[in-house]
Design a protein around this motif. Structure first.
Motif, PDB file in Angstrom:
ATOM      1  N   ILE A 625      14.950  44.425  18.754  1.00 54.90           N
ATOM      2  CA  ILE A 625      14.478  44.948  16.976  1.00 54.90           C
ATOM      3  C   ILE A 625      14.702  43.580  16.368  1.00 54.90           C
ATOM      4  CG2 ILE A 625      15.762  46.065  15.541  1.00 54.90           C
ATOM      5  CD1 ILE A 625      15.889  48.090  17.486  1.00 54.90           C
ATOM      6  N   GLU A 626      15.356  42.281  16.692  1.00 51.55           N
ATOM      7  CA  GLU A 626      16.142  41.509  15.954  1.00 51.55           C
ATOM      8  C   GLU A 626      14.377  40.917  15.819  1.00 51.55           C
ATOM      9  OE1 GLU A 626      18.756  40.442  13.775  1.00 51.55           O
ATOM     10  OE2 GLU A 626      19.244  42.378  14.258  1.00 51.55           O
ATOM     11  N   ARG A 627      14.288  40.192  17.282  1.00 55.21           N
ATOM     12  CA  ARG A 627      12.604  39.752  17.298  1.00 55.21           C
ATOM     13  C   ARG A 627      11.608  40.531  16.149  1.00 55.21           C
ATOM     14  NH1 ARG A 627       8.613  39.013  22.006  1.00 55.21           N
ATOM     15  NH2 ARG A 627       6.405  39.631  19.866  1.00 55.21           N
ATOM     16  N   LEU A 628      11.441  41.560  15.646  1.00 56.78           N
ATOM     17  CA  LEU A 628       9.926  41.647  15.336  1.00 56.78           C
ATOM     18  C   LEU A 628      11.058  42.654  14.322  1.00 56.78           C
ATOM     19  CD1 LEU A 628       9.049  45.496  16.999  1.00 56.78           C
ATOM     20  CD2 LEU A 628       9.687  45.331  14.405  1.00 56.78           C
ATOM     21  N   MET A 629      12.047  41.452  13.219  1.00 59.89           N
ATOM     22  CA  MET A 629      12.137  42.310  11.958  1.00 59.89           C
ATOM     23  C   MET A 629      11.640  40.472  11.368  1.00 59.89           C
ATOM     24  SD  MET A 629      15.864  43.217  10.518  1.00 59.89           S
ATOM     25  CE  MET A 629      16.678  41.891  10.869  1.00 59.89           C
ATOM     26  N   GLY A 630      12.600  39.917  12.345  1.00 59.06           N
ATOM     27  CA  GLY A 630      12.109  38.639  12.187  1.00 59.06           C
ATOM     28  C   GLY A 630      10.595  37.977  11.427  1.00 59.06           C
ATOM     29  N   GLU A 631       9.816  38.238  12.361  1.00 63.17           N
ATOM     30  CA  GLU A 631       8.446  37.763  12.043  1.00 63.17           C
ATOM     31  C   GLU A 631       7.820  39.170  11.257  1.00 63.17           C
ATOM     32  OE1 GLU A 631       6.999  39.063  16.344  1.00 63.17           O
ATOM     33  OE2 GLU A 631       7.915  37.331  16.979  1.00 63.17           O
ATOM     34  N   TYR A 632       8.539  40.113  11.379  1.00 62.87           N
ATOM     35  CA  TYR A 632       8.283  41.444   9.940  1.00 62.87           C
ATOM     36  C   TYR A 632       8.750  40.884   8.620  1.00 62.87           C
ATOM     37  CZ  TYR A 632       6.295  46.039   8.297  1.00 62.87           C
ATOM     38  OH  TYR A 632       6.753  47.233   7.816  1.00 62.87           O
TER      39      TYR A 632
END
Length: 696
Positions: A625-632
């Motif tokens: 989730i952290e990776r996804l939020m950063g990319e988003y």
């Protein structure tokens, strides 16, 4: 070995299809990175890295003397490279890297134990202990410690004054051959005697790990082939290290001997792979050249193994291949030491392989027809085909679709950004201001960031509630089972006859907990994916219509989150001695309170295991989730940037500025056309991958 035979006898380059798709995606990625003056290069970096570093890791596993090393030698087209005739007393996994991500294509590294690693091996500490506890009876723990101590003492004897200095160090070689390999991965003929410098086994007892590096050939994609010590080995150390390797591999070749069917030891191994969600398996039944069974009897054996695996793996079909590493070796080298031509020809004839042999017979090769017969009958071509299919289909379902999704999302964003740039150039021609001032854009970025972070914070809170409910459910299940199990023990012990031993079976509880955890993990993961999809659809709802329409191109890539799998291997550890047969031998003399205490002790251990399992699953999902939020957030910020570009606030343009603007307009038009083409191509690739088993 005749070098041409290695090339002639190779119908399938394992991983070739996978590499072809990866090459196509990398080409599209570079095209995308060149658009908009390279604005996406930084964002595309992680995608490119994941594609470039993707390496198919195949572990070859099985019982001792099944012929694993001999089979690997044929698979890598390097006969006699791995020692296969000497009993390998060392406890290591040998990793053979073909086109390693580091770029190293020759040489080897042999890493030595240090004191802490020896201690962990003896006490089954660290991740090794967590993974393997359930596979060895507790009475063997002391035996394992003794064997590690014996390894250490042998190493001292062989290395004398060099022993202490070598601990924790490594030996590196720029080139490698079988003689060097044997020094580190073989003990020689007598493991309890000193070994001279150049003799096999000199460093065997101190070697912890071996890595060997090659060019990509004979494989079609970067590969790591892992040669493992045997399971069910008299030296438990080798079994310990083999079990550890299971978690580091993606694909498995389980080698059985035609002399016996799928044994309980093999089934235990399959069950552990299942608990690890490692069901990418090919079974190779080796040494068919040594048995007197008819082809019909061998086929019945194959079908029986297929059926057993289907039951163990919930209906999954696993390829089971009959073959012989000895026949493959003869095909590649013309080494006829173990060849019985009559047995080979009978096998080819009874199995109806004549037509395939004819097609595979190369011209101008010594004993071409006999060697082609051996190659076809060896099962090597079927193994390579099965491996290649398995590697491609799994990659299609995970890594490749994740990359395609990222590239498609970024291509669509590029289309919208380029359209905005073109609109801004048109506005500039009319001396109009851009859609947003930089101050307005900065405010929208802040607003969008806040909305994304708020949603993801809410996701973590709701997921935390799910994890807490799961842990409570698992504890409730354990407590209920313990109460029932206590009564069961009392009843069953009452029925025991003199001299009988009570056997405790906790596998039903393990299976119940595995099922509960798996269902809950998937429910939490899928709920998070659904919420992020809603965020994709609602982001920027308060923006003005023109901006809102352009923002529809920005999408969080939930694919890699959706492919996370629950891992339940911890459930298969051995629970303490309190409920083992050795303790219960004298149970009739114990009061009921002692039995209750034993059951409660086991329950506590299961609760601890489940707590750790829940914590690991939660950590995996939160990291995703952290990776996804950063990319988003990065994608949204970059997308909004284009709305404040261009614009000269009514300034009259010079001829030079007009020419520059014209070139910029032409470049933007070209970028738009390229980005639209990229989307079309990526959609086609996605459809192909989904048809290959990647649909989710």
């Amino acid at each position: 070995m005749e070098t041409e035979a290695a090339t002639l006898f190779q119908e399938h380059r394992v991983g070739e299809q996978l590499q072809s798709v990866k090459a196509s995606l990398l080409g599209l990625l570079h095209q995308l990175g060149s658009l908009s003056d390279g604005a996406l290069k930084e964002r595309l970096g992680p995608v490119e890295k994941r594609l470039m570093e993707n390496q198919a890791r195949v572990a070859v596993i099985g019982q001792v003397k099944a012929g694993k090393s001999s089979l690997i030698n044929c698979l890598i087209r390097k006969p006699e490279f791995l020692p296969s005739d000497i009993n390998p007393w060392t406890s290591i996994v040998t990793q053979l890297h073909f086109a390693h991500p580091s770029g190293q294509t020759s040489g080897a590294i042999f890493r030595f134990f240090d004191e802490e690693q020896w201690y962990q091996l003896a006490t089954r500490g660290g991740r090794l202990g967590e993974l393997t506890d359930g596979l060895l009876e507790d009475y063997k723990s002391e035996q394992l410690f003794d064997q590690v101590d014996a390894m250490r003492e042998r190493a001292k004897m062989r290395l004398s004054d060099k022993f202490e200095a070598l601990l924790g160090q490594s030996h590196k070689f720029n080139t490698i051959n079988s003689e060097i390999m044997s020094r580190y991965v073989c003990a020689g003929d007598c493991p309890d005697t000193p070994v001279k410098k150049s003799v096999a086994g000199r460093f065997s007892d101190i070697t912890r790990a071996a890595e060997v590096f090659f060019e990509q050939d004979p494989f079609g994609c970067p590969m790591c082939i892992m040669d493992t010590p045997g399971i069910n080995d008299p030296l438990l150390i080798r079994e310990e290290i083999t079990q550890q390797s299971l978690e580091t591999a993606d694909y498995f070749v389980v080698v059985l001997s035609a002399h016996q069917s799928l044994t309980n030891v093999d089934l235990r191994l399959i069950r552990l792979l299942k608990a690890l969600n490692q069901d990418q398996i090919v079974v190779f039944v080796n040494r068919v050249d040594e048995v007197t069974a008819s082809a019909d009897e061998l086929e019945k054996l194959r079908k029986r193994v297929v059926g057993q695996l289907r039951r163990e793996l919930n209906g999954k079909e696993v390829p089971v291949i009959l073959g012989s590493a000895a026949w493959a070796d003869y095909a590649l080298t013309e080494n006829d030491e173990y060849l019985d031509p009559d047995v080979l020809q009978d096998f080819v004839q009874v199995c109806g392989l004549e037509e395939q042999v004819e097609k595979s017979t190369p011209a101008d090769l010594v004993n071409a027809e006999m060697r082609a017969s051996a190659y076809v009958a060896s099962g090597l071509p079927k193994l390579e085909e099965a491996l290649s299919d398995m590697i491609y289909h799994k990659a299609a379902a995970t890594d490749l679709i994740e990359a395609v999704t990222d590239l498609e999302n970024l291509s669509r964003q590029t289309i919208e950004q380029t359209r905005v740039r073109i609109d801004n150039l048109i506005r500039e021609d009319a001396n109009a201001a851009p859609i947003l001032t930089r101050e307005e854009k900065d405010q929208l970025v802040i607003l969008a960031r806040a909305q994304i972070k708020s949603v993801f914070k809410s996701l973590k809170v709701s997921a935390a509630e799910g994890w807490e409910e799961l842990q409570a459910d698992l504890a409730f299940t354990i407590n209920g089972y313990s109460d029932n199990y206590y009564e069961t023990i009392l009843a069953e012990i009452a029925d025991l006859k003199r001299g009988e031993t009570y056997q405790c079976d906790l596998d039903p509880l393990r299976e119940t907990l595995r099922e509960h955890y798996t269902l809950a993990f998937e429910a939490i993961r899928n709920s998070l994916v659904d919420e992020i999809v809603i965020l994709n659809q609602s982001l920027g709802a308060e923006f003005c219509e023109e901006i809102r329409d352009h923002m529809k191109a920005v999408r969080a890539n939930t694919w890699f989150l959706g492919t996370l799998l629950p891992k339940t291997d911890a459930l298969y550890r051995t629970v303490s001695l309190d409920l083992t047969a050795s303790w219960l031998n004298g149970l009739l003399g114990f009061p009921r309170g002692k039995i209750r205490q034993a059951v409660d002790t086991a329950s506590k251990q299961f609760r601890d295991i489940c707590s750790e399992m829940v914590g690991k699953g939660r950590s995996d999902i939160e990291t995703a989730i952290e990776r996804l939020m950063g990319e988003y957030i990065d994608d949204v910020s970059q997308h909004l940037d284009v709305f404040s570009e261009q614009g000269k606030d009514g300034k009259v343009h010079t001829n030079q500025e007009n020419r520059t603007r014209k070139r910029t307009m032409q470049q933007s038009s070209n970028d738009l056309e390229t980005a639209e083409m990229l989307v079309e191509t990526l959609v086609e690739i996605r459809s192909m991958l989904e048809a290959s088993g990647g649909a989710k």
